[in-house]
Scaffold this active site. Structure first.
Site, PDB file in Angstrom:
ATOM      1  N   CYS A 158       0.824  -1.207   0.000  1.00 46.58           N
ATOM      2  CA  CYS A 158       0.000   0.000   0.000  1.00 46.58           C
ATOM      3  C   CYS A 158       0.861   1.262   0.000  1.00 46.58           C
ATOM      4  CB  CYS A 158      -0.888   0.046   1.233  1.00 46.58           C
ATOM      5  SG  CYS A 158      -1.945  -1.378   1.390  1.00 46.58           S
ATOM      6  N   ARG A 187       5.180   0.062  -5.928  1.00 48.46           N
ATOM      7  CA  ARG A 187       5.080  -0.707  -4.692  1.00 48.46           C
ATOM      8  C   ARG A 187       4.149  -1.911  -4.854  1.00 48.46           C
ATOM      9  NH1 ARG A 187       6.494   2.812  -0.288  1.00 48.46           N
ATOM     10  NH2 ARG A 187       5.138   1.710   1.156  1.00 48.46           N
ATOM     11  N   TRP A 206      -2.991  -2.720  -1.647  1.00 47.97           N
ATOM     12  CA  TRP A 206      -2.565  -4.081  -1.977  1.00 47.97           C
ATOM     13  C   TRP A 206      -3.295  -4.955  -0.973  1.00 47.97           C
ATOM     14  CZ3 TRP A 206       0.442  -8.333  -0.397  1.00 47.97           C
ATOM     15  CH2 TRP A 206       0.946  -9.101  -1.440  1.00 47.97           C
ATOM     16  N   ASN A 232      -1.800   2.424   5.773  1.00 50.97           N
ATOM     17  CA  ASN A 232      -0.837   1.433   5.280  1.00 50.97           C
ATOM     18  C   ASN A 232      -0.368   0.659   6.500  1.00 50.97           C
ATOM     19  OD1 ASN A 232       1.231   0.032   4.137  1.00 50.97           O
ATOM     20  ND2 ASN A 232       2.513   1.819   3.677  1.00 50.97           N
ATOM     21  N   GLY A 233      -0.442  -0.668   6.466  1.00 55.45           N
ATOM     22  CA  GLY A 233      -0.014  -1.488   7.606  1.00 55.45           C
ATOM     23  C   GLY A 233      -1.066  -2.524   7.944  1.00 55.45           C
ATOM     24  N   GLU A 252      22.911 -16.067   8.692  1.00 55.08           N
ATOM     25  CA  GLU A 252      22.696 -14.754   8.074  1.00 55.08           C
ATOM     26  C   GLU A 252      22.546 -13.672   9.157  1.00 55.08           C
ATOM     27  OE1 GLU A 252      23.213 -13.595   5.343  1.00 55.08           O
ATOM     28  OE2 GLU A 252      22.000 -11.805   5.099  1.00 55.08           O
ATOM     29  N   LYS A 298      24.977 -10.428   9.399  1.00 53.23           N
ATOM     30  CA  LYS A 298      24.475  -9.043   9.377  1.00 53.23           C
ATOM     31  C   LYS A 298      25.113  -8.249  10.516  1.00 53.23           C
ATOM     32  CE  LYS A 298      23.191  -8.555   6.246  1.00 53.23           C
ATOM     33  NZ  LYS A 298      23.242  -9.456   5.224  1.00 53.23           N
ATOM     34  N   GLU A 303      28.798  -7.587   9.863  1.00 57.93           N
ATOM     35  CA  GLU A 303      29.020  -6.645   8.758  1.00 57.93           C
ATOM     36  C   GLU A 303      28.888  -5.194   9.192  1.00 57.93           C
ATOM     37  OE1 GLU A 303      27.634  -8.652   4.566  1.00 57.93           O
ATOM     38  OE2 GLU A 303      26.053  -8.204   5.998  1.00 57.93           O
ATOM     39  N   HIS A 335      29.773 -29.222  20.554  1.00 56.67           N
ATOM     40  CA  HIS A 335      31.036 -29.816  20.103  1.00 56.67           C
ATOM     41  C   HIS A 335      32.156 -28.783  20.095  1.00 56.67           C
ATOM     42  CE1 HIS A 335      28.974 -33.488  19.196  1.00 56.67           C
ATOM     43  NE2 HIS A 335      28.133 -32.878  18.388  1.00 56.67           N
ATOM     44  N   LYS A 370      29.906  -3.896  -2.025  1.00 58.55           N
ATOM     45  CA  LYS A 370      28.601  -4.470  -2.380  1.00 58.55           C
ATOM     46  C   LYS A 370      28.782  -5.658  -3.311  1.00 58.55           C
ATOM     47  CE  LYS A 370      24.142  -4.586  -2.563  1.00 58.55           C
ATOM     48  NZ  LYS A 370      23.624  -5.358  -1.415  1.00 58.55           N
TER      49      LYS A 370
HETATM   50  C1  G6P Z   1      29.795  -9.406  -0.886  1.00 63.39           C
HETATM   51  C2  G6P Z   1      28.772  -8.632  -0.078  1.00 63.39           C
HETATM   52  C3  G6P Z   1      27.833  -9.605   0.642  1.00 63.39           C
HETATM   53  C4  G6P Z   1      27.185 -10.534  -0.374  1.00 63.39           C
HETATM   54  C5  G6P Z   1      28.245 -11.286  -1.179  1.00 63.39           C
HETATM   55  C6  G6P Z   1      27.632 -12.053  -2.330  1.00 63.39           C
HETATM   56  O1  G6P Z   1      30.656 -10.049  -0.036  1.00 63.39           O
HETATM   57  O2  G6P Z   1      29.429  -7.794   0.857  1.00 63.39           O
HETATM   58  O3  G6P Z   1      26.825  -8.868   1.301  1.00 63.39           O
HETATM   59  O4  G6P Z   1      26.334 -11.434   0.276  1.00 63.39           O
HETATM   60  O5  G6P Z   1      29.168 -10.349  -1.765  1.00 63.39           O
HETATM   61  O6  G6P Z   1      27.053 -11.157  -3.224  1.00 63.39           O
HETATM   62  P1  G6P Z   1      26.099 -11.576  -4.386  1.00 63.39           P
HETATM   63  O7  G6P Z   1      25.871 -10.329  -5.179  1.00 63.39           O
HETATM   64  O8  G6P Z   1      26.819 -12.615  -5.200  1.00 63.39           O
HETATM   65  O9  G6P Z   1      24.860 -12.122  -3.800  1.00 63.39           O
END
Ligand code: G6P
Length: 576
Positions: free
Chosen positions: A2, A27, A73, A99-100, A451, A455, A458, A474, A571
Site C-alpha cells: 500500500c 510498490r 494491496w 498502510n499497515g 545470516e 548481518k 558486517e 562440540h 557491495k
Molecule cells: C559481498 C557482499 C555480501 C554478499 C556477497 C555475495 O561479499 O558484501 O553482502 O552477500 O558479496 O554477493 P552476491 O551479489 O553474489 O549475492
C-alpha cells in the site's frame, strides 16, 4: 504494497494526488482511491489501475485543495471498491488512508458493532475512521492521538476531517510516512518518490508521532507533547527521494521486503526453469546462507539430497562429473567473481547451470544456461536484506510445483510485513554490549541464524558466531558464560524438543536465550522473545531473518557505526 499520498495547498488536490499515486505504483497495488475535503468529504475509488481511477475522475468538478490518496494491496478483504481506501467514518466526518496491519482489529470490530456502527468493508482500516468519529470532541489531533494509542500492529495514517478542510492529520507506527513542506503547500507520503517538486524540506515521522499538516507547516506531537522534528532540506532532491525519508538504505530496503517478495513470488511462471533431481546450490556470503536455508526445501521437492557449496570452494572439489546434475548459482548482483568462476567451472564439468540473480542481464545470468530473476529492485545497502529474502522466495518459486509450497509462498509477503513490526529495541541494547553473541538454528533456521550473525558482523563489527544448533556442544559452548546472548531461531515445530534442549544447555551455563520463534513452548523457555508470524518451516528464513536484520541495524545504530558504508566491505566483490 500500500502507498499513501496527501496534499494540501493552493491547487486542486485531485490531479496532484493521482500523480503521486502513479509514483507509488511500483510498490504494487490492486485498487486505488482519493478523498478531497471541502464543506464535505468526497471519495472516488476504483479497482485495478490508476488509469481506471482517472477515468472516473474525468469530468468531475473537484476544486478542493486538500486531499488524501491510497494505492491498496489487498490484505484484509478482496480488491473491491468497498474495501478500497479512503474509508469514511459512519457520519462522514472523517476519511482515512492506512498502510499497515492492525493486529487487534477483531476486538475493535466488536467494539464498533457494540456501539451500533455497521461496517461496510472487510478491512481492518475502516475501523479507524469510525473510532475517530466516535472519539471526536472538536479536536481531530487529540482524537487521532487517542485512537492511535489503542491500535496494535503497524500503521501509517493519513486523515481528513470535514471541520478542518485544509488540514491533513497523520500518525505513524512501524510503517513509513514522511511529510514534505514547500511554499504554501505540504504533503504526506509513504516515500519520497511521490513528493511534488515544490517540496523543499522533509520531516520523517518517528514511531508514535502524530502530526497536523497545513500548507507550509507541520506540527508534530509525541504522547501529547509538541516536539521539534528534524527537517531535512531537499537541496539534493534525488538523494532525499532515493532514501524516501529513511535514514539509511539498509532500513529502507528492509521495509521494501514485503513488496519485493510479492513481486518475486508472483514472477511469471511461463517458461520458468525448474529444479532437477541432483541439485548443488552455490553462492557467497548471504547468497550462500540463502542456499543453506533453502536446502531442506529443495530436498523435499526433488526427493534427493541437495549439496550446498561456497562458490570459492566449489572450484577445488574433486573433478566431479556434472552430467545429469544441476548447479544453481545464487547471486544478488550476478557479478561476484567467485560465483562466476564457479559457474564457468560447472559448465566445463557438464552441469546444467541456473542463475538466480537480482540483476537480469548480469555476467552470471549470461554465463549460465538458464536464469530466474528475483525482483527485489535495486539494492544499495552493502549489507543485503531484500536480496537474501527474495532468493529464498525465488527458490520457493522454483519449487512451487508442490501445492503446499505454492500456497505458503503467497503468504510470505504478509508474514514479512508482520515480521517488520517485531520490536527489537531491548535485545539490540543487550547485543550491542555483548562480546561473543551466538546465533543458532537447525535445518532452514540454520541458514537464517548464519545470516543473522553475518548481518551483525558486517555493520556493527561485533564478533558474532553463527553455528548449527547441534554443533554448539562440540566445542563452541566453551565460549558461553554468564550473560552471553544466544539467539535461537526456531520455526519448525518438529524440531521443538531439540531446540528446548539446546536452550536449556545454554541457560545452564548462564547464557541469555533470545528466541526468534513462532512456537509457544520455545517462546516460554526463553529470556527474550522476538515473536514471528506463522510461516511454512521450509520457507521460514525469508521471514525469520527480518528481525535479525533489524537487530543488527539497531545494534549498529547504538554503536554509532556507518551502516550503509561498513568498513572493508564492497557491495559486489569482483575479484576472486
Ligand atoms: C559481498 C557482499 C555480501 C554478499 C556477497 C555475495 O561479499 O558484501 O553482502 O552477500 O558479496 O554477493 P552476491 O551479489 O553474489 O549475492
Amino acid at each position: 504494497m500500500c502507498g499513501i499520498i496527501g496534499y494540501t495547498g493552493n491547487k486542486p488536490a485531485a490531479p496532484v494526488l493521482t500523480k503521486g499515486l502513479h509514483a507509488l505504483e511500483y510498490r504494487g497495488y490492486d485498487s486505488a482511491g482519493i478523498a478531497v475535503c471541502g464543506s464535505e468529504i468526497v471519495t472516488v475509488k476504483a479497482v485495478g489501475r490508476i488509469s481506471a481511477l482517472e477515468e472516473k475522475l474525468r469530468g468531475r468538478d473537484l476544486p478542493e485543495v486538500c486531499g488524501i490518496g491510497h494505492t491498496r494491496w489487498a490484505t484484509h478483504g478482496c480488491p473491491t471498491e468497498i474495501n478500497c481506501h479512503p474509508h469514511l467514518s459512519y457520519g462522514g466526518k472523517f476519511a482515512i488512508v492506512h498502510n499497515g496491519i492492525i493486529d487487534n482489529c477483531r476486538n475493535l470490530r466488536v467494539l464498533c458493532e457494540n456501539r451500533g456502527i455497521s461496517l461496510k468493508s472487510d478491512t481492518d482500516s475502516e475501523l479507524i475512521a469510525h473510532l475517530l468519529e466516535w472519539e471526536y470532541r472538536g479536536d481531530p489531533l487529540a482524537c487521532l492521538s487517542r485512537v492511535a494509542a489503542d491500535l496494535r500492529g503497524s500503521f501509517a495514517l493519513g486523515v481528513l476531517c470535514a471541520d478542518f478542510p485544509s488540514d491533513i492529520y497523520a500518525a505513524k507506527m512501524r510503517s513509513p510516512l514522511i511529510i514534505g513542506l514547500g511554499e504554501d503547500m505540504a504533503c504526506i507520503s509513504s516515500d519520497g518518490t511521490a513528493m511534488p517538486k515544490e517540496v523543499t524540506s522533509l520531516i520523517v515521522l518517528a514511531d508514535g508521532q502524530v502530526a497536523r499538516v497545513r500548507p507550509g507547516s507541520a506540527e508534530v506531537f509525541f504522547r501529547g507533547r509538541r516536539v521539534e522534528p528534524e527537517r531535512v532540506k531537499c537541496s539534493s532532491p534525488e538523494i532525499a527521494a532515493a532514501l524516501s525519508g529513511f535514514p539509511h538504505y539498509m532500513l529502507k530496503e528492509m521495509y521494501e521486503q514485503p513488496e519485493a517478495l510479492a513481486r518475486t513470488v508472483t514472477e511469471d511462471c511461463l517458461g520458468r526453469p525448474y529444479l532437477r533431481r541432483n541439485v548443488t546450490l552455490i553462492g557467497c556470503g548471504s547468497s550462500y546462507h540463502a542456499a543453506l536455508a533453502s536446502k531442506p526445501l529443495v530436498e523435499r521437492i526433488t526427493g534427493c539430497s541437495a549439496e550446498v557449496c561456497l562458490a570459492s570452494e566449489f572450484i577445488y572439489s574433486e573433478k566431479t562429473v556434472g552430467r545429469g546434475k544441476q548447479a544453481v548459482f545464487l547471486s544478488q548482483s550476478g557479478e561476484t567473481a567467485d560465483t562466476i568462476a564457479a559457474a564457468e567451472e560447472a559448465k566445463r564439468r557438464g552441469y546444467l547451470t541456473l542463475a538466480v540473480s537480482n540483476v537480469h542481464s548480469s555476467t552470471l545470468t549470461r554465463v549460465c544456461d538458464e536464469k530466474f530473476c528475483t525482483r527485489a529492485g535495486p539494492e544499495i545497502s552493502v549489507a543485503t536484506t531484500k536480496g537474501f529474502t527474495t532468493q529464498v522466495g525465488a527458490l520457493g518459486v522454483l519449487a512451487s510445483r508442490n501445492d503446499e509450497i505454492a500456497a505458503a509462498l503467497k503468504e510470505l509477503p504478509f508474514a514479512a510485513e508482520k515480521a517488520l513490526a517485531v520490536e527489537v529495541g531491548e535485545v539490540a541494547k543487550l547485543i550491542a554490549k555483548s562480546v561473543n553473541p551466538f546465533f543458532i538454528g537447525r535445518k532452514a533456521d540454520y541458514g537464517a541464524a548464519l545470516e543473522g550473525a553475518l548481518k551483525l558482523k558486517e555493520i556493527s563489527y561485533i564478533s558474532a558466531l553463527g553455528i548449527a544448533a547441534g554443533e554448539l556442544k562440540h566445542g563452541s559452548i566453551s565460549l558461553i558464560e554468564k550473560g552471553t546472548p544466544v539467539v535461537v531461531v526456531s520455526t519448525d515445530e518438529a524440531l521443538g524438543e531439540k531446540t528446548l534442549l539446546s536452550m536449556a544447555t545454554v541457560r545452564a551455563r548462564g547464557g541469555t536465550v533470545i528466541a526468534v520463534t513462532n512456537i509457544d513452548e520455545v517462546a516460554q523457555a526463553a529470556d527474550f522473545v522476538l515473536p514471528l508470524p506463522n510461516v511454512h518451516p521450509l520457507l521460514s528464513a525469508a521471514v525469520s531473518v527480518i528481525p535479525l536484520q533489524r537487530l543488527a541495524y539497531e545494534a549498529a545504530l547504538l554503536l554509532g557505526k556507518d551502516i550503509d558504508k561498513p568498513r572493508n566491505l564492497a557491495k559486489s566483490v569482483t575479484v576472486e
